[in-house]
Design a protein around this motif. Structure first.
Motif, mmCIF file in Angstrom:
data_model
loop_
_atom_site.group_PDB
_atom_site.id
_atom_site.type_symbol
_atom_site.label_atom_id
_atom_site.label_comp_id
_atom_site.label_asym_id
_atom_site.label_seq_id
_atom_site.Cartn_x
_atom_site.Cartn_y
_atom_site.Cartn_z
ATOM 1 N N ILE A 99 0.835 -1.206 0.000
ATOM 2 C CA ILE A 99 0.000 0.000 0.000
ATOM 3 C C ILE A 99 0.867 1.252 0.000
ATOM 4 O O ILE A 99 0.572 2.238 -0.690
ATOM 5 N N VAL A 100 1.989 1.220 0.751
ATOM 6 C CA VAL A 100 2.879 2.380 0.785
ATOM 7 C C VAL A 100 3.484 2.632 -0.597
ATOM 8 O O VAL A 100 3.518 3.777 -1.092
ATOM 9 N N VAL A 101 3.977 1.572 -1.249
ATOM 10 C CA VAL A 101 4.566 1.735 -2.579
ATOM 11 C C VAL A 101 3.516 2.187 -3.590
ATOM 12 O O VAL A 101 3.745 3.094 -4.399
ATOM 13 N N ALA A 102 2.316 1.558 -3.534
ATOM 14 C CA ALA A 102 1.252 1.939 -4.461
ATOM 15 C C ALA A 102 0.819 3.383 -4.231
ATOM 16 O O ALA A 102 0.550 4.128 -5.188
ATOM 17 N N ALA A 103 0.770 3.807 -2.965
ATOM 18 C CA ALA A 103 0.391 5.192 -2.676
ATOM 19 C C ALA A 103 1.438 6.163 -3.213
ATOM 20 O O ALA A 103 1.106 7.231 -3.740
ATOM 21 N N GLY A 104 2.732 5.786 -3.098
ATOM 22 C CA GLY A 104 3.786 6.647 -3.655
ATOM 23 C C GLY A 104 3.682 6.777 -5.164
ATOM 24 O O GLY A 104 3.816 7.877 -5.721
ATOM 25 N N ILE A 105 3.420 5.658 -5.844
ATOM 26 C CA ILE A 105 3.272 5.701 -7.307
ATOM 27 C C ILE A 105 2.041 6.508 -7.691
ATOM 28 O O ILE A 105 2.073 7.336 -8.631
ATOM 29 N N ALA A 106 0.936 6.291 -6.972
ATOM 30 C CA ALA A 106 -0.287 7.042 -7.263
ATOM 31 C C ALA A 106 -0.084 8.535 -7.038
ATOM 32 O O ALA A 106 -0.573 9.372 -7.812
ATOM 33 N N PHE A 107 0.665 8.890 -5.989
ATOM 34 C CA PHE A 107 0.929 10.306 -5.728
ATOM 35 C C PHE A 107 1.780 10.914 -6.842
ATOM 36 O O PHE A 107 1.558 12.066 -7.246
ATOM 37 N N TYR A 108 2.748 10.159 -7.349
ATOM 38 C CA TYR A 108 3.589 10.652 -8.448
ATOM 39 C C TYR A 108 2.755 10.931 -9.694
ATOM 40 O O TYR A 108 2.859 12.003 -10.308
ATOM 41 N N PHE A 109 1.904 9.980 -10.068
ATOM 42 C CA PHE A 109 1.069 10.194 -11.250
ATOM 43 C C PHE A 109 0.008 11.268 -10.999
ATOM 44 O O PHE A 109 -0.420 11.952 -11.930
ATOM 45 N N ALA A 110 -0.403 11.432 -9.731
ATOM 46 C CA ALA A 110 -1.346 12.510 -9.414
ATOM 47 C C ALA A 110 -0.700 13.876 -9.632
ATOM 48 O O ALA A 110 -1.354 14.822 -10.103
ATOM 49 N N LEU A 111 0.593 13.991 -9.303
ATOM 50 C CA LEU A 111 1.297 15.253 -9.554
ATOM 51 C C LEU A 111 1.401 15.534 -11.047
ATOM 52 O O LEU A 111 1.319 16.693 -11.478
ATOM 53 N N LEU A 112 1.572 14.472 -11.851
ATOM 54 C CA LEU A 112 1.638 14.677 -13.296
ATOM 55 C C LEU A 112 0.297 15.130 -13.856
ATOM 56 O O LEU A 112 0.247 15.866 -14.854
ATOM 57 N N ARG A 113 -0.788 14.708 -13.241
ATOM 58 C CA ARG A 113 -2.137 15.059 -13.698
ATOM 59 C C ARG A 113 -2.799 16.063 -12.755
ATOM 60 O O ARG A 113 -4.021 16.048 -12.583
#
Length: 459
Positions: free
Chosen positions: A46-60
């Protein structure tokens, strides 16, 4: 009901017949080693997935902000309804406090008494809201029409008078006259070039903006009307919403953290309620005093200017100046000297409000110093415009209270004093964690104790 009562008693076993009909208890057994290891893996995932989701959220981020703005636009009736219900709630509570005991004696049923009292309270609050809005429009629209009509008919002559005065200055053949003449010539050339080149080309854009503004204004009026209907449902069900919020809070957090969350929510309600209601009362008083003062001074546009000053006074600190500037311009166009008298009057009025009226009504509802009030207004206004300037102070007061609560809690755990006055230049905490008070602070505390003893009445 009997089965639920039995389930709450200690040392009572559930019968096999009712086992599947009752709600199962979650988390009653301790997890196995496999489940504990699986839980750790899921946590890492969940921590890794949240980090990836946050990265793509910054892109969008632009698309996400657009979705947020769209959601806020759709939910505006509910936002308006919540705000209206929040402002009308003190009236409803006051009516409940008066009517419920009276109706309960006659109806012999508290539930019926509460329903009738709530209906009467909501009806009275809506009537008061409608009367205030109708009164403001009844005062403002005719005055606004007269003011605009007067400006249309008198503005050309006022501009001609101003130009004649400028010509007199130019004829004096002085350095100021040369500077004024140069400025007037450049301004005239710029205005003529704008009329020839830009005005007609931008006329379509201006009309589009005006049309869009009118449509948006009508849309906001419709949202506000729907918000009034929503506020009625909120006021009817506010206790249920409170119970549901408390239920969810205890479900999501452990008891200690849940109590902290509920305490902060209660404190936020006190801060916002005290600030908004107090500011509205304070602004109404300032508007009335402004109307009386301008009437005595025989100022033009008395009612319009009083409404502008009263409404903008809702904004802390900068509100009086925001309202005084356009009002002064209106009065100067009529009579320049009266504009100067108006500015002096507003300065005196705001000193009266800041030193006497405001503190008496608002008290210490926010607990912020003047520096943090200015900081909150500038930050809220820069990020959210007018709404940020209005709500920035109570919102920052809640954040300030949370930080203060955390800091004081950590100091209390270390057996250190929580009051800021104990941390002067010469006080310190030694390596063993013991607080050492300075002589200046100790003498100050002794003087305060002696003064309190002297002021204590002798019985």
């Amino acid at each position: 009901m009997e089965e639920e009562n039995k389930k709450n008693k200690d040392n009572t076993a559930e019968t096999p017949e009712g086992y599947y009909s009752n709600r199962p208890k979650l988390g009653s057994r301790s997890p196995s080693r496999f489940r504990r290891e699986l839980g750790k893996c899921m946590t890492y995932f969940i921590v890794v997935a949240a980090g990836i989701a946050f990265y793509f959220a910054l892109l969008r981020l632009t698309d996400i902000s657009g979705i947020f703005v769209k959601a806020v636009d759709v939910l505006k009736p509910f936002l308006y309804g919540s705000l209206i219900a929040f402002l009308l709630n003190p009236i409803v509570k006051q009516v409940d406090g008066i009517l419920v005991p009276m109706l309960e004696k006659r109806l012999k049923s508290r539930e019926k008494a509460e329903k009738l009292s709530r209906t009467a309270g909501i009806a009275l609050s809506i009537v008061i809201l409608g009367a205030v809005i109708a009164g403001l429009f009844n005062m403002l629209i005719p005055e606004l029409y007269q003011s605009i009509r007067s400006l249309v008919f008198t503005l050309p002559s006022q501009i001609n008078d101003l130009m004649e005065e400028l010509n007199e200055i130019v004829k004096a053949d002085s350095n100021i006259g040369v500077m004024v003449q140069t400025f007037v010539e450049q301004a005239t050339d710029t205005f003529q070039n704008w009329l020839r080149n830009d005005f007609f080309r931008q006329a379509n854009d201006i009309m589009t903006i005006l049309t869009t503004g009118v449509i948006d204004f009508v849309g906001e009026i419709v949202n506000a009307l729907i918000g009034i209907i929503v506020s009625i449902y909120i006021l009817y069900s506010k206790e249920m919403f409170g119970k549901q919020g408390k239920k969810v809070t205890y479900a999501l957090f452990d008891s200690r953290h849940a109590n902290i969350v509920l305490h902060v929510a209660q404190k936020a309600n006190e801060i916002f309620g005290g600030f908004l209601v107090g500011k509205i009362i304070d602004s109404a008083i300032i508007g009335v005093l402004c109307f009386l003062g301008l009437t005595l001074l025989n100022m033009p546009y008395t009612l319009l200017v009083s409404v502008i000053v009263g409404v903008t006074n809702v904004i802390p600190f900068f509100g009086p100046y925001i309202g005084a500037i356009p009002s002064a311009v209106l009065i100067v166009l009529d009579e320049p000297m009266k504009g100067l008298y108006f500015l002096i009057f507003i300065l005196v009025l705001q000193q009266l409000d800041g030193n006497f009226i405001g503190p008496k009504i608002l008290g210490s509802s926010t607990g912020l110093s003047s520096f943090w009030v200015i900081f909150a207004i500038l930050l809220g206004g820069g990020m959210f415009g007018f709404i940020g300037m209005l709500l920035g102070v109570p919102a920052f007061a809640v954040i300030y209270y949370i930080i203060q609560m955390v800091i004081n809690g950590r100091l209390h755990a270390k057996n250190l004093p929580e009051a800021t006055e104990f941390y002067d230049e010469f006080s310190f905490v030694d390596d063993a964690g013991k607080y050492v008070i300075s002589r200046e602070t100790l003498e100050k505390k002794q003087r305060q104790a002696e003064e309190e003893e002297d002021e204590t009445p002798v019985l």
